[in-house]
Design an enzyme around this catalytic site. Structure first.
Site, PDB file in Angstrom:
ATOM      1  N   HIS A   1       3.045   3.151  -8.841  1.00 31.56           N
ATOM      2  CA  HIS A   1       2.964   1.705  -9.129  1.00 31.56           C
ATOM      3  C   HIS A   1       4.242   1.237  -9.833  1.00 31.56           C
ATOM      4  CE1 HIS A   1      -1.072   1.929  -7.762  1.00 31.56           C
ATOM      5  NE2 HIS A   1      -1.576   2.508  -8.828  1.00 31.56           N
TER       6      HIS A   1
ATOM      7  N   LEU B   1      11.466 -20.467  -4.033  1.00 29.86           N
ATOM      8  CA  LEU B   1      10.430 -19.575  -3.505  1.00 29.86           C
ATOM      9  C   LEU B   1       9.162 -19.765  -4.328  1.00 29.86           C
ATOM     10  CD1 LEU B   1       9.622 -17.056  -1.701  1.00 29.86           C
ATOM     11  CD2 LEU B   1      10.315 -15.640  -3.636  1.00 29.86           C
TER      12      LEU B   1
ATOM     13  N   ASP C   1       0.839  -1.198   0.000  1.00 30.57           N
ATOM     14  CA  ASP C   1       0.000   0.000   0.000  1.00 30.57           C
ATOM     15  C   ASP C   1       0.879   1.255   0.000  1.00 30.57           C
ATOM     16  OD1 ASP C   1      -2.279   1.502   0.040  1.00 30.57           O
ATOM     17  OD2 ASP C   1      -2.850   1.015   2.091  1.00 30.57           O
TER      18      ASP C   1
HETATM   19  C1  FPP Z   1      -1.810   0.147  -3.432  1.00 29.93           C
HETATM   20  O1  FPP Z   1      -1.346   1.457  -3.466  1.00 29.93           O
HETATM   21  C2  FPP Z   1      -1.187  -0.638  -4.507  1.00 29.93           C
HETATM   22  C3  FPP Z   1      -1.859  -1.225  -5.528  1.00 29.93           C
HETATM   23  C4  FPP Z   1      -3.307  -1.117  -5.678  1.00 29.93           C
HETATM   24  C5  FPP Z   1      -1.179  -1.971  -6.606  1.00 29.93           C
HETATM   25  C6  FPP Z   1       0.091  -2.659  -6.260  1.00 29.93           C
HETATM   26  C7  FPP Z   1       0.878  -2.888  -7.487  1.00 29.93           C
HETATM   27  C8  FPP Z   1       2.197  -2.850  -7.607  1.00 29.93           C
HETATM   28  C9  FPP Z   1       3.104  -2.706  -6.487  1.00 29.93           C
HETATM   29  C10 FPP Z   1       2.852  -2.946  -8.938  1.00 29.93           C
HETATM   30  C11 FPP Z   1       2.554  -4.141  -9.741  1.00 29.93           C
HETATM   31  C12 FPP Z   1       2.820  -5.420  -9.029  1.00 29.93           C
HETATM   32  C13 FPP Z   1       3.405  -6.495  -9.582  1.00 29.93           C
HETATM   33  C14 FPP Z   1       3.481  -7.763  -8.820  1.00 29.93           C
HETATM   34  C15 FPP Z   1       3.969  -6.465 -10.924  1.00 29.93           C
HETATM   35  P1  FPP Z   1      -2.398   2.653  -3.613  1.00 29.93           P
HETATM   36  O2  FPP Z   1      -2.473   3.026  -5.037  1.00 29.93           O
HETATM   37  O3  FPP Z   1      -3.698   2.251  -2.995  1.00 29.93           O
HETATM   38  O4  FPP Z   1      -1.697   3.756  -2.751  1.00 29.93           O
HETATM   39  P2  FPP Z   1      -2.413   4.947  -1.955  1.00 29.93           P
HETATM   40  O5  FPP Z   1      -3.240   4.298  -0.865  1.00 29.93           O
HETATM   41  O6  FPP Z   1      -1.273   5.738  -1.428  1.00 29.93           O
HETATM   42  O7  FPP Z   1      -3.244   5.696  -2.943  1.00 29.93           O
END
Ligand code: FPP
Length: 240
Positions: A28, A122, A11
């Site tokens: 991201h 893993l 997050d």
């Molecule tokens: C939450 O941050 C994160 C996500 C919804 C997506 C997670 C994806 C990645 C880390 C990249 C892709 C992953 C892989 C495995 C290739 P948020 O956008 O909710 O953050 P915020 O709460 O600060 O808005």
């Protein structure tokens, strides 16, 4: 494989980007560097199963451009990391619904699952279009079908039978990490986390690295887990 199962709710990508005056999707993109580093570090830290919450079923509520970027990133990750994952003996599999994942991302993901299926260092599980409550209801539906065709007595339904469908061969969760200071489960591995230790960090996901996984595991090592029993059997005190 007997080692630790760690789950991570990644997050804070959006906040990381906003703090730098960048669009959310850049967060991201930066988050993929964290994924790479954590996946590299995990086997050295006795983690044998790592489940990353990459896209929740509730994430469909985000603007289509952001959703599109996330699936594009997933595809890029599967392509660009393939050689390293294979070399490091990482087995990749996806958990969650597959019927709504954009076709090109799904094809690349399934190709990676197939190519890495013999990895033993893993087990990397990517939770994509994932909802734990959906997984649990799918397990219930499967058992109901077995009852319907006379293959199962309803009295035989028990946690172990549910688990066959929910855990998909993975062990229960030992440690659940959530970044960016939030302290919620957000429909992530509700069943498997029954006895998981919860670890929260204020670090935003793009800041998280293998060393932070090591810190979380060090903290885990200091926790006392009794699984509802007693940590140490005290000598019986005779009454009367
Ligand atoms: C939450 O941050 C994160 C996500 C919804 C997506 C997670 C994806 C990645 C880390 C990249 C892709 C992953 C892989 C495995 C290739 P948020 O956008 O909710 O953050 P915020 O709460 O600060 O808005």
């Amino acid at each position: 494989m007997s080692g630790m199962h760690v789950g991570i709710i990644m997050d804070g990508n959006g906040r990381w980007a906003k703090a730098r005056g960048k669009p959310r999707w850049r967060g991201h993109v930066a988050g993929v560097d964290s994924v790479r580093d954590v996946v590299r570090s995990a086997p050295n830290l006795a983690v044998t199963t790592l489940t990353l919450y990459a896209f929740s079923s509730d994430n469909w509520k985000r603007p289509p451009t952001e959703v599109g970027r996330l699936f594009w990133l997933l595809r890029e990750y599967c392509r660009s990391e393939r050689a390293e994952l294979l070399e490091n003996g990482v087995r990749v599999s996806a958990i969650g619904r597959r019927d709504r994942i954009p076709r090109s991302a799904l094809g690349t993901l399934e190709e990676l699952e197939d190519a890495t299926r013999h990895g033993t260092a893993l087990h990397l599980r990517l939770a994509i279009d994932y909802s734990s409550r959906w997984m649990i209801s799918q397990a219930a539906a499967q058992l109901a079908r077995n009852v319907q065709r006379g293959a199962l007595d309803p009295d035989e339904i028990c946690p172990a039978r549910m688990e066959q469908f929910i855990n998909q061969g993975a062990p229960d969760l030992d440690l659940l990490i959530r970044t960016a200071g939030e302290q919620r489960l957000s429909d992530f591995m509700l069943w498997e986390a029954a006895y998981a230790e919860l670890y929260y960090t204020k670090l935003l996901w793009p800041e998280f690295r293998g060393r932070d996984l090591a810190s979380a595991l060090a903290e885990f090592g200091r926790r006392k887990r009794s699984f509802g029993g007693l940590l140490k059997i005290e000598p019986q005190v005779k009454v009367g």
